[in-house]
Design a protein around this motif. Sequence first.
Motif, PDB file in Angstrom:
ATOM      1  N   LEU A   1      23.765 -11.777  31.811  1.00  0.00           N
ATOM      2  CA  LEU A   1      23.456 -13.148  32.193  1.00  0.00           C
ATOM      3  C   LEU A   1      23.238 -13.281  33.697  1.00  0.00           C
ATOM      4  N   VAL A   2      22.339 -14.196  34.047  1.00  0.00           N
ATOM      5  CA  VAL A   2      22.181 -14.657  35.431  1.00  0.00           C
ATOM      6  C   VAL A   2      22.472 -16.151  35.393  1.00  0.00           C
ATOM      7  N   PHE A   3      23.438 -16.593  36.195  1.00  0.00           N
ATOM      8  CA  PHE A   3      23.922 -17.963  36.097  1.00  0.00           C
ATOM      9  C   PHE A   3      23.208 -18.910  37.063  1.00  0.00           C
ATOM     10  N   GLN A   4      23.438 -20.203  36.834  1.00  0.00           N
ATOM     11  CA  GLN A   4      22.744 -21.242  37.602  1.00  0.00           C
ATOM     12  C   GLN A   4      23.190 -21.279  39.060  1.00  0.00           C
TER      13      GLN A   4
ATOM     14  N   ILE B   1      21.981 -11.046  44.428  1.00  0.00           N
ATOM     15  CA  ILE B   1      23.167 -10.253  44.069  1.00  0.00           C
ATOM     16  C   ILE B   1      23.457 -10.411  42.578  1.00  0.00           C
ATOM     17  N   GLY B   2      23.359 -11.647  42.085  1.00  0.00           N
ATOM     18  CA  GLY B   2      23.584 -11.890  40.662  1.00  0.00           C
ATOM     19  C   GLY B   2      22.584 -11.152  39.785  1.00  0.00           C
ATOM     20  N   ILE B   3      21.333 -11.099  40.225  1.00  0.00           N
ATOM     21  CA  ILE B   3      20.299 -10.382  39.467  1.00  0.00           C
ATOM     22  C   ILE B   3      20.581  -8.878  39.486  1.00  0.00           C
TER      23      ILE B   3
ATOM     24  N   ALA C   1      22.558  -3.858  36.544  1.00  0.00           N
ATOM     25  CA  ALA C   1      23.345  -2.637  36.754  1.00  0.00           C
ATOM     26  C   ALA C   1      23.468  -1.773  35.499  1.00  0.00           C
ATOM     27  N   LEU C   2      23.688  -2.398  34.346  1.00  0.00           N
ATOM     28  CA  LEU C   2      23.896  -1.648  33.106  1.00  0.00           C
ATOM     29  C   LEU C   2      22.600  -1.394  32.342  1.00  0.00           C
TER      30      LEU C   2
END
Length: 317
Positions: free
Chosen positions: A99-102, A171-173, A178-179
Amino acid sequence: MKDDLLLDVRDLKVHFPIEKGILVRRRVGWLKAVDGVSFSVNRGEAVGLVGESGCGKSTTAMAIAQLQKPSSGQILFEGKDLASLSPKELYEARKDFQLVFQDPYSSLNPRIMAGDIIAEPLRIYARRGSITLGEAEIRAKTASLMERVGLLPSFAQRYPHEFSGGQRQRIGIARALALEPKLIIADEPVSALDVSIQSQILNLMKDIQDEFGLTFLFIAHNLAVVEYFCSRIIVMYLGTIAEIADSSVMYENPLHPYTKALLSAVPIPDPPKERLRKRIILKGDVPSPAKERTGCPFRERCSYAFERCATSRPTLI
């Protein structure tokens, strides 16, 4: 084709109990946040999920990611029903959807440096033996991910508050990548950013999709953003699906009156055309999802409603 199908959501419902009472709590009804949603997402596709605030978009995303337990229905990921998986099997499956959050600030731990935030999922799965990476390899991959999203590897030693909003979303993206997931669920990832930064993040996500062959479920209320990023659009209203169509088809010929109203609110960057355009103003507010209703969910705000709409729900075609 069947082999292209990655995510298949079937009659998904997420209902929350409404309770009253002080000493003795009793259920008096249900809040139907998601009420019978069905759609599919193919590999490599970018599908937009749009609608007004409170229509059930984020709840649908949380249910797909198994962060919210569905009341009923099926969520098939690569043919596996996520709800039927054991905790260990679900843990392994989670590598494939991220997930990438708001809010790019509240979704990052303010006490952890950026490099460790990106490396955290790698370390967790390496510790459990699900992936085989040593600490040196994890650090090298973290640096590579930071470069890929447009951040200097030296920024790994900074804390989230030392970055701008756009940098925090990068950073969130990077953490989501990463996985090496197959599906990314992006829950309004640019709505908290300035307009100029929005375009940079959208272009970054588009490049990443092309490079890694990723699949996106992109949640937004801004139809202009969705038109740019998504090839297919799902319009939600009051926990149900109003319309599904290819992006080009929907913007040229929307069929549902709710879709037409949403599109009429999108500004056109041409003052003469903008002045001549007819705006569709919906009457009233969005009804409460806790209210029991029959027939079409949109009928109370629809200018085309007639007697049958109160008893018969239109079939999604």
